[in-house]
Design an enzyme around this catalytic site. Sequence first.
Site, PDB file in Angstrom:
ATOM      1  N   GLU A  27     -36.569  20.123  10.276  1.00 55.00           N
ATOM      2  CA  GLU A  27     -36.650  21.282  11.168  1.00 55.00           C
ATOM      3  C   GLU A  27     -36.988  22.582  10.435  1.00 55.00           C
ATOM      4  O   GLU A  27     -36.204  23.534  10.417  1.00 55.00           O
ATOM      5  CB  GLU A  27     -35.348  21.450  11.953  1.00 55.00           C
ATOM      6  CG  GLU A  27     -35.102  20.315  12.942  1.00 55.00           C
ATOM      7  CD  GLU A  27     -33.813  20.484  13.743  1.00 55.00           C
ATOM      8  OE1 GLU A  27     -32.987  21.330  13.368  1.00 55.00           O
ATOM      9  OE2 GLU A  27     -33.649  19.786  14.744  1.00 55.00           O
ATOM     10  N   GLU A  86     -35.532  13.501  17.447  1.00 57.94           N
ATOM     11  CA  GLU A  86     -34.124  13.603  17.848  1.00 57.94           C
ATOM     12  C   GLU A  86     -34.071  13.797  19.356  1.00 57.94           C
ATOM     13  O   GLU A  86     -34.595  14.793  19.865  1.00 57.94           O
ATOM     14  CB  GLU A  86     -33.452  14.799  17.148  1.00 57.94           C
ATOM     15  CG  GLU A  86     -33.458  14.713  15.629  1.00 57.94           C
ATOM     16  CD  GLU A  86     -32.687  15.855  14.971  1.00 57.94           C
ATOM     17  OE1 GLU A  86     -32.025  16.630  15.683  1.00 57.94           O
ATOM     18  OE2 GLU A  86     -32.781  15.981  13.735  1.00 57.94           O
TER      19      GLU A  86
END
Lengths: 659, 659, 659
Positions: free
Chosen positions: A140, A311
Amino acid sequence: MELGVCYYPEQTSEENWTGDVAKIKNLGLEWVRIGEFSWAMCEPHPGQYQFGWLERVIALLKREGMKIILGTPTATPPKWLSDQYPDILASDRDGRVRNFGSRRHYCFSSPRYRQESRRITTEFARRFAHLVDGWQTDNEYGCHDTVLSYSAAAQDGFRIWLGQKYGTIAALNDAWGNQFWSMIYRDFSEIDLPNLTTTEANPSHWLDFHRYSSAQVVDFNLEQVTIIQQNGGRNIGHNYMGFFTDFDHYDVAQALDFVGWDSYPLGFMSKLNFTAAEKIRYARVGHPDIPAFHHELYRQMTAEQRFWVMEQQPGAVNWAAYNPAPAQGMVRLWSWQAFAHGAEVVSYFRFEQYAKAQEQFHHGLFTPERNLAQGGKEASQIASEIKKLGNILPKAQKNTAKIALVFDFPSIWANKIQPQGDSYHTLDIMFRCYSAVRQLGHDLAIIPATADFTQYDVVIAPSLPLVADDLSQKLKNFKGKCLLLPRFASKSQALTIDLKQHREICGFAISTSESLPDGFFDQATIDLKDKNGLAQPQTLQLGIWRDHADPDSLDPAIEILARYRDGGILLSRYGHIFRLMGLPDHEIINKILVTYLGIHDRNYPQDCRATKLGDLVFMQNFSPVSHDLQPLAENAELIMGDLSVAPYSVNIWRLHTPQ
Amino acid sequence: MELGVCYYPEQTSEENWTGDVAKIKNLGLEWVRIGEFSWAMCEPHPGQYQFGWLERVIALLKREGMKIILGTPTATPPKWLSDQYPDILASDRDGRVRNFGSRRHYCFSSPRYRQESRRITTEFARRFAHLVDGWQTDNEYGCHDTVLSYSAAAQDGFRIWLGQKYGTIAALNDAWGNQFWSMIYRDFSEIDLPNLTTTEANPSHWLDFHRYSSAQVVDFNLEQVTIIQQNGGRNIGHNYMGFFTDFDHYDVAQALDFVGWDSYPLGFMSKLNFTAAEKIRYARVGHPDIPAFHHELYRQMTAEQRFWVMEQQPGAVNWAAYNPAPAQGMVRLWSWQAFAHGAEVVSYFRFEQYAKAQEQFHHGLFTPERNLAQGGKEASQIASEIKKLGNILPKAQKNTAKIALVFDFPSIWANKIQPQGDSYHTLDIMFRCYSAVRQLGHDLAIIPATADFTQYDVVIAPSLPLVADDLSQKLKNFKGKCLLLPRFASKSQALTIDLKQHREICGFAISTSESLPDGFFDQATIDLKDKNGLAQPQTLQLGIWRDHADPDSLDPAIEILARYRDGGILLSRYGHIFRLMGLPDHEIINKILVTYLGIHDRNYPQDCRATKLGDLVFMQNFSPVSHDLQPLAENAELIMGDLSVAPYSVNIWRLHTPQ
Amino acid sequence: MELGVCYYPEQTSEENWTGDVAKIKNLGLEWVRIGEFSWAMCEPHPGQYQFGWLERVIALLKREGMKIILGTPTATPPKWLSDQYPDILASDRDGRVRNFGSRRHYCFSSPRYRQESRRITTEFARRFAHLVDGWQTDNEYGCHDTVLSYSAAAQDGFRIWLGQKYGTIAALNDAWGNQFWSMIYRDFSEIDLPNLTTTEANPSHWLDFHRYSSAQVVDFNLEQVTIIQQNGGRNIGHNYMGFFTDFDHYDVAQALDFVGWDSYPLGFMSKLNFTAAEKIRYARVGHPDIPAFHHELYRQMTAEQRFWVMEQQPGAVNWAAYNPAPAQGMVRLWSWQAFAHGAEVVSYFRFEQYAKAQEQFHHGLFTPERNLAQGGKEASQIASEIKKLGNILPKAQKNTAKIALVFDFPSIWANKIQPQGDSYHTLDIMFRCYSAVRQLGHDLAIIPATADFTQYDVVIAPSLPLVADDLSQKLKNFKGKCLLLPRFASKSQALTIDLKQHREICGFAISTSESLPDGFFDQATIDLKDKNGLAQPQTLQLGIWRDHADPDSLDPAIEILARYRDGGILLSRYGHIFRLMGLPDHEIINKILVTYLGIHDRNYPQDCRATKLGDLVFMQNFSPVSHDLQPLAENAELIMGDLSVAPYSVNIWRLHTPQ
């Protein structure tokens, strides 16, 4: 269409591993993501590697036939590393060091951290590249606002980067307009970062700092990819986090085989300007178009359109201002929605709700005691459904939509640097336009400004202040129709005013751009088609922003399609270019698209969506009541679910004559 | 009545100069302001002056018959200067250095910057004092909250200043009450700045820091004025920015020949507590009384009442939270309003909308491509109108109003230091009182507490906690009527409680001052005159603040004119002193003025204003509909415009028997 | 029941002392608190003590028969001390030093300040322990958010404390779960404070820092108490400030003979989530249960239940966002309310409104000119009333309520560290539950989690995430009924998830905890008794937070008493344990208590309260209208006031057959 899960063997006792992997396998999942936060466990002391545990986990997973994504662990450098080299730490806009104690505390500009990143990536790649089925670089990028660092390393790097970009300091002074306010520099070494100035710094200064910072992320990522490839690694991706736009995701993706993104639809409700009613309506569901918007954004990042949900939210999470639990069925619906939009893999975060540390309130497929949780039950159901459908399901499929929406990271930075009005919210406007088309029942693609437009009938640019020369040319030559919204082509690449491009593309120049106070509206009248296809004059209220045409600049070929009450232009047409001067709400954007851009309304019920993938159509019901749902096609056959779709559920149709 | 424009030749190619000056001249403007941000262009390297370009511009302007205001360039010291001497930089309240990269980054307390300011001013004055027609010192003192600097230089200066003020540390300890919370100092060198304390610092400490900081601005300005005068310069002014009250504008003005102020009526809407409805009503017009309030404030700053609008908003700007475009006609209306209130010159900011750097969204009289913009068209119209009216127009004229409102900078600081209630907003209360009188159709003056009151019939003090001895005497001896509002005379000059003065002036002491929560109101009944002049009991709701009289302190001569429902005093009279104990809204203040202070209501329509200047009356229509407008005088003759005044327009009358 | 006042002789001329003490005595007050801010006056230069003035004051007070509480002066170290030893200063969460210039600028962790605290306490105790009647340590620990200091001293102390707590770094890593995000430490010396991390730090890290910081306050206080006792001092207390919960008040109280608290009911209105209507209704009265809530909280802190109101608001104050004046009668009503709840002494803050420094707007019993103020008049009335009632009034009496509410400081820290939902406000939920019982007309006790529950019929735990093993056992063995609200027993002592305890106590495990957006409500139906005692189904709206039961975990003995519309459990019963899964508003909590926990509604009018003390009942009217008020008992005799109680007044009844 495959399922996966993120698993952290280092966070549990080794004796649990065998049972955990069996659980994963029993659910029907095929992929496991591991390792991306494990640096301290792999290198507990400087240079003393302990990879045994990871080797054993990988061996176990392979033995059980699982496919593995291995993450480089650079999002979480160990304490000893930042103690040894404090210069790897980032600094915030106030100049304060962002310390160890959570994650993402490194500075992309730190030469030392770059070296450490290469070193640990090499260690990972050398050992595991031949063992695993894919890679994730870091984790991320940009999350927790970590792209822009105001460190000494960033200042050094920025000066060098500027020198390379401009060649001479005179060129920079001219590009930025530094004769304004005596901001002239005599040398690149005089240039500071744009934070902590007395009042706002030069917007060109800021935009270059954004470009520089984005380039560091690109370089950082490229270094890892190169090392992995050099060691024989393949199938390399990164997991982008939704709504962190401080670096150019397209540029990073250049180096990747596929892209992933992390889908948390409920938490994302706080990132856009939803009304109070929407916030309540979608509290446990999320707005239906939030996941789709991201799927389409990330789908277009690689040439093969390969993307994963790396995710997937499996239940309530921990990080938003409010964290409701998804309505029953939503985990399954989100997963099918991802596949409908072309996802290759949906991977749930995470195996078990972890009882300790920062994410205790983040649910998993299993409870902290390793019992099956609601998310796990729904994942299991999807796995069965996929298996049952078998070969009917295509491998991930490219987007064949005829409508496209242009998404441009530097334009987002430009608007952030010069908001000019507190209520103008770039991503919200992007999203509203996207949602408007989706509510009409159509698929659409989200594309970069550099994309080839020729395959589209309609291109929409919700917020595109920066228009490069080649884009300008492309728009002029485009054979379909374009809808351009406020701020379009208002600035040069240096973030200075450019009136010329707008005049050439739209047939007139902008004289004034106004931001309007909250609650202030101008009135306008426009002919819009009703349900029967009859155009009827309709009165609009328009706020937030308004562009005005310079009346002396109008090309004779301009057609005025609608005006404000005060006579100003609301909607103009210049050949295939439609220019909207204000910001109507999304229900009006719908009707403008129907009336003027030739998109027809498929009239699906509220909060129901149709998504086409190859010869399949996925009919999705995000509403709290059942609806009979089928695609608008004659030869459609129901291959999963019932005609009447329960709340938060989906059915799937196969088109025998593709639409 | 003359017009001007701010022009930045250093920001454009020299080849444009001749054309630009022709454009300015063709519009009918007479004044050009130049140079105030040009330091880096005049001294590109330390001590290497390059004044050639400025000499050529000045020569060109003079050749074309323009009059010139030259600015000292000290608001924007060059990068090399702050790199060479970092001690010239200011620090913010959090102790962080306010860096180069925008403007106003210097600290008024820095001895080094004082020296540099004198040096560059000398260079400017030596070269140009005999060539130009006037001077502007620096630019917008205080803008971007730059009066209070928390630097080491400020700390040093403050200690010395305190030593000079108090003589002994015992005197300071006693004045501040430092035995409270063990804050006793043993020496002036122990005294820090009042920021970054654990909880709030001593209010006396804060007020002295405000006084000290204001004195630095006064000294800084005086140094420049002195140098300009020593070099033969004349006609020296400064351009104040509205709503930056951290220094005493009156004190700075002592050194000036005239004062200027910068008028941005739309952006100023965010500086007062307007209601949501007002914010919408006035979004593109600005509240009618915002410019007038400032005109009158600045008019009274020099003995000759000479003031300019140094920067007049010519279109949408860039710096407010929302930046709408002025309604068509407003640039002209604002200009005529300025002249009506006595402005000598109205100078537009700026020549062209500049395509680069921080103020790109700030419109000019011309577009970035140097075409005439809406503001330019309106400026041109005014120039013609002035020319046509010719000698009928007086030179700027002193205010002859019989009503005055007291404005006191230290009182604003005192209220800021001790807000006591979050909803109490000193400037808003000042403004509401000013507006109340304007809405009755009357002219009024805004005067310092040190002014001579004898020429007025009515003096209003909306918020005057600090009352010096001589003011106290003056109020007692005043022959007219005074209306005094909450917080009046509540504090000593050291910002400690003083009950005595209030008792002497108002006939009773204050026992309690309450701040009231938002939405909480006390009820009161008061007789107020209706449209027919008949006094009728009326019920009021009063919030925000309430003063209570000590019942044991009432002088027998006190007359209670109105009471709260609970029996408390709302309005008292003690001879010529009317004391109001709460804060009614401005429509009630109107009626109190009519009923008790003998001001009659001239009953003009909403958002229409009359302003008298010598024998002329300017009837201004700030509303969106036309109104027949004439002054209430028998022998008035219309000399410009029509009886029916269009929206956002004005007509002018001449009184043959002065009212 | 005695009255007192806080008096600051060092802030006035010595010639006033005699008159001041006479005034205090004439009011009928018996206690005087002195000295707690006097360090700089007692030690004007390092080591040069000047105690003469304090000796003279004490002699005067004793001569006049007053009883004295002497404060140690450590809340306000002198300027010379922090100049000499800057390491005594605290640092804020941003890492900035909290400087001298107000008060409470010291760091509890500073070894140097500890030494200085012991030194000055010794000087005070040696001189005065035999002369005064009681002691106050320091002043308002924690006020101005001063418990958590982020200084170097705190970091050093924290590391040592962690070493002592965990023994090995492996134990700490395991307890905190540091394998998450690679947060593994190799040594205690690597552990930083949890502030200034990139995103949130580990909650276990935070909770330990809270425990450490609280322990420093406990130690600091204990050091002073020990010194005072060693010098013969007795009757030692501290004055807690309401709503500062960053340290464990119970732990500090272990060392004290009595506890005091500082009661400012109007300012406290801003500390809870009152509705707009409540804020207006109680603006000049304060919510009736705010003082009572604190009285009961502090009453239970020492075994003898000895507590004082050390500072009672005597009029308007200075520190809240809004500072209204109390309605007439409130000072008397608050005082009687304190006595009704068992206060030994009510001491007003302060003698005179002080004309200088930070608290000028804080009223006193006397005006700045030393005339009697409203608060003084009411204090005088209470003194007469106490005298008249004489022996009828008991000495302070223990709470005999049969209902108790559990208050736990570490649980408050845990919720603060992991809010999980922006609308969840621990103290507000505590207060609403307390108020629900009070509105039914019952007394209740506020007790620590460690208390003996056997004397209660009903125990309520409004917010108790942390449940120690012994509490768990106690709850299981409890013979009365328990009402447990959301978050109960959700976490271990290390702030990690613990599902086991909840399952054992409540009969099921929690699968999910949701925080809900503002304005979002789930519906539920529950049978609730109406006024006639008949159970009727009632529909509720529940927001903010919801716990869900794991359906697989339900013990067969669980009885479901009410459900949400969606089938989820709202209220369950497991033997004597009632578990509420959502947060109804307080009027519904009332009815749940009545319907399910056997508490009957005594039906007193709104804003009227009954408080029992021994054989007396105090009927208090906080409403703006008169009410006939008597206790619900047959043999009650009115001993003060009338049956009809005026607004903001009280009557007192004596029960001849104790209820």
